[in-house]
Motif scaffolding. Structure first.
Motif, PDB file in Angstrom:
ATOM      1  N   LEU A   1       0.840  -1.186   0.000  1.00 29.23           N
ATOM      2  CA  LEU A   1       0.000   0.000   0.000  1.00 29.23           C
ATOM      3  C   LEU A   1       0.880   1.242   0.000  1.00 29.23           C
ATOM      4  N   PRO A   2       0.449   2.325  -0.632  1.00 31.11           N
ATOM      5  CA  PRO A   2       1.275   3.541  -0.639  1.00 31.11           C
ATOM      6  C   PRO A   2       1.380   4.139   0.761  1.00 31.11           C
ATOM      7  N   PHE A   3       2.563   4.595   1.086  1.00 31.16           N
ATOM      8  CA  PHE A   3       2.831   5.187   2.394  1.00 31.16           C
ATOM      9  C   PHE A   3       3.010   6.687   2.228  1.00 31.16           C
ATOM     10  N   SER A   4       2.430   7.438   3.120  1.00 33.55           N
ATOM     11  CA  SER A   4       2.503   8.893   3.035  1.00 33.55           C
ATOM     12  C   SER A   4       3.918   9.369   3.357  1.00 33.55           C
ATOM     13  N   LEU A   5       4.558   9.971   2.375  1.00 34.57           N
ATOM     14  CA  LEU A   5       5.906  10.496   2.576  1.00 34.57           C
ATOM     15  C   LEU A   5       5.886  11.700   3.513  1.00 34.57           C
ATOM     16  N   ARG A   6       4.804  12.459   3.509  1.00 38.99           N
ATOM     17  CA  ARG A   6       4.677  13.607   4.408  1.00 38.99           C
ATOM     18  C   ARG A   6       4.701  13.149   5.872  1.00 38.99           C
ATOM     19  N   PHE A   7       3.985  12.055   6.146  1.00 41.09           N
ATOM     20  CA  PHE A   7       3.965  11.518   7.508  1.00 41.09           C
ATOM     21  C   PHE A   7       5.375  11.116   7.935  1.00 41.09           C
ATOM     22  N   PHE A   8       6.111  10.475   7.054  1.00 42.46           N
ATOM     23  CA  PHE A   8       7.474  10.062   7.343  1.00 42.46           C
ATOM     24  C   PHE A   8       8.367  11.275   7.609  1.00 42.46           C
ATOM     25  N   LEU A   9       8.255  12.316   6.793  1.00 45.61           N
ATOM     26  CA  LEU A   9       9.082  13.514   6.972  1.00 45.61           C
ATOM     27  C   LEU A   9       8.764  14.224   8.292  1.00 45.61           C
ATOM     28  N   ILE A  10       7.493  14.308   8.634  1.00 47.57           N
ATOM     29  CA  ILE A  10       7.105  14.942   9.897  1.00 47.57           C
ATOM     30  C   ILE A  10       7.659  14.137  11.071  1.00 47.57           C
ATOM     31  N   ALA A  11       7.629  12.810  10.973  1.00 42.81           N
ATOM     32  CA  ALA A  11       8.170  11.968  12.047  1.00 42.81           C
ATOM     33  C   ALA A  11       9.675  12.160  12.190  1.00 42.81           C
ATOM     34  N   ILE A  12      10.394  12.237  11.086  1.00 41.58           N
ATOM     35  CA  ILE A  12      11.839  12.444  11.137  1.00 41.58           C
ATOM     36  C   ILE A  12      12.166  13.830  11.707  1.00 41.58           C
ATOM     37  N   ILE A  13      11.421  14.850  11.287  1.00 38.57           N
ATOM     38  CA  ILE A  13      11.653  16.205  11.809  1.00 38.57           C
ATOM     39  C   ILE A  13      11.383  16.240  13.311  1.00 38.57           C
TER      40      ILE A  13
ATOM     41  N   ILE B   1      18.295  27.229  13.669  1.00 38.93           N
ATOM     42  CA  ILE B   1      17.364  28.151  13.013  1.00 38.93           C
ATOM     43  C   ILE B   1      17.513  28.092  11.501  1.00 38.93           C
ATOM     44  N   ILE B   2      18.752  27.967  10.997  1.00 40.01           N
ATOM     45  CA  ILE B   2      18.957  27.835   9.545  1.00 40.01           C
ATOM     46  C   ILE B   2      18.296  26.554   9.035  1.00 40.01           C
ATOM     47  N   GLY B   3      18.423  25.465   9.782  1.00 40.37           N
ATOM     48  CA  GLY B   3      17.762  24.218   9.398  1.00 40.37           C
ATOM     49  C   GLY B   3      16.247  24.346   9.391  1.00 40.37           C
ATOM     50  N   LEU B   4      15.698  25.043  10.378  1.00 39.00           N
ATOM     51  CA  LEU B   4      14.256  25.260  10.435  1.00 39.00           C
ATOM     52  C   LEU B   4      13.775  26.100   9.255  1.00 39.00           C
ATOM     53  N   ILE B   5      14.521  27.147   8.929  1.00 36.75           N
ATOM     54  CA  ILE B   5      14.145  27.993   7.787  1.00 36.75           C
ATOM     55  C   ILE B   5      14.222  27.190   6.490  1.00 36.75           C
ATOM     56  N   HIS B   6      15.242  26.354   6.350  1.00 39.01           N
ATOM     57  CA  HIS B   6      15.375  25.529   5.148  1.00 39.01           C
ATOM     58  C   HIS B   6      14.200  24.553   5.022  1.00 39.01           C
ATOM     59  N   GLU B   7      13.828  23.896   6.119  1.00 32.90           N
ATOM     60  CA  GLU B   7      12.686  22.974   6.087  1.00 32.90           C
ATOM     61  C   GLU B   7      11.395  23.722   5.769  1.00 32.90           C
ATOM     62  N   TRP B   8      11.251  24.913   6.296  1.00 31.65           N
ATOM     63  CA  TRP B   8      10.064  25.721   6.037  1.00 31.65           C
ATOM     64  C   TRP B   8       9.989  26.096   4.553  1.00 31.65           C
ATOM     65  N   ASN B   9      11.139  26.530   3.977  1.00 31.10           N
ATOM     66  CA  ASN B   9      11.153  26.903   2.563  1.00 31.10           C
ATOM     67  C   ASN B   9      10.921  25.705   1.635  1.00 31.10           C
ATOM     68  N   GLN B  10      11.347  24.539   2.040  1.00 26.73           N
ATOM     69  CA  GLN B  10      11.149  23.327   1.243  1.00 26.73           C
ATOM     70  C   GLN B  10       9.712  22.808   1.339  1.00 26.73           C
ATOM     71  N   GLY B  11       8.962  23.288   2.323  1.00 25.46           N
ATOM     72  CA  GLY B  11       7.569  22.871   2.486  1.00 25.46           C
ATOM     73  C   GLY B  11       7.416  21.605   3.284  1.00 25.46           C
ATOM     74  N   SER B  12       8.445  21.213   4.006  1.00 29.30           N
ATOM     75  CA  SER B  12       8.383  19.971   4.795  1.00 29.30           C
ATOM     76  C   SER B  12       7.489  20.091   6.019  1.00 29.30           C
ATOM     77  N   LEU B  13       7.250  21.303   6.475  1.00 29.36           N
ATOM     78  CA  LEU B  13       6.445  21.495   7.680  1.00 29.36           C
ATOM     79  C   LEU B  13       4.959  21.644   7.383  1.00 29.36           C
ATOM     80  N   GLU B  14       4.580  21.674   6.110  1.00 33.72           N
ATOM     81  CA  GLU B  14       3.166  21.787   5.753  1.00 33.72           C
ATOM     82  C   GLU B  14       2.593  20.394   5.578  1.00 33.72           C
ATOM     83  N   TRP B  15       1.550  20.092   6.355  1.00 34.84           N
ATOM     84  CA  TRP B  15       0.978  18.759   6.292  1.00 34.84           C
ATOM     85  C   TRP B  15       0.185  18.555   5.013  1.00 34.84           C
ATOM     86  N   ALA B  16      -0.667  19.495   4.680  1.00 38.12           N
ATOM     87  CA  ALA B  16      -1.469  19.388   3.452  1.00 38.12           C
ATOM     88  C   ALA B  16      -0.827  20.229   2.358  1.00 38.12           C
ATOM     89  N   SER B  17      -0.749  19.642   1.166  1.00 42.54           N
ATOM     90  CA  SER B  17      -0.117  20.405   0.087  1.00 42.54           C
ATOM     91  C   SER B  17      -1.110  20.811  -0.985  1.00 42.54           C
TER      92      SER B  17
END
Length: 116
Positions: free
Chosen positions: A50-62, A100-116
């Motif tokens: 079954l397909p696994f949500s990559l967003r869920f995985f990224l949020i868990a790693i973050i 803070i640089i890592g947080l800004i980078h994740e924010w700009n990449q869209g990793s912190l947004e659950w719904a796209s």
């Protein structure tokens, strides 16, 4: 000698009580859900592809990364009393800047947004 006999008797009694409580506390009702392993909410009986949500995985790693960083930030409040204040300030500023640089980078990449 008497102490050894008493401790052997107490050990035997406690062992018997633990074995009896183990047998008495077992659940006798078993069904498919209780016997199947829990796989993060997925049904292990059905298809495993079954397909696994990559967003869920990224949020868990973050979350794990920030959890480890919290364990590094908390002792920073105690360290200045026991060390050189200049070195503590430089180290703390560098660590927080990288964080803070890592947080800004994740924010700009869209990793912190659950719904796209």
């Amino acid at each position: 000698m008497i102490m050894m006999i008493m401790s052997a008797i107490i050990f035997s009694i406690s062992t018997i009580i633990m074995i009896l409580t183990n047998f008495l506390s077992k659940k006798t009702i078993e069904d498919r859900e209780k016997n199947s392993p829990f796989e993060c909410g997925f049904d292990p009986i059905s298809s495993s592809r079954l397909p696994f949500s990559l967003r869920f995985f990224l949020i868990a790693i973050i979350f794990l990364i920030f959890d480890v960083e919290i364990t590094l930030i908390l002792p920073m409040t105690i360290i200045p009393f026991n060390s050189n204040i200049f070195m503590w300030t430089i180290t703390s500023i560098m660590f927080l800047t990288i964080l803070i640089i890592g947080l800004i980078h994740e924010w700009n990449q869209g990793s912190l947004e659950w719904a796209s």
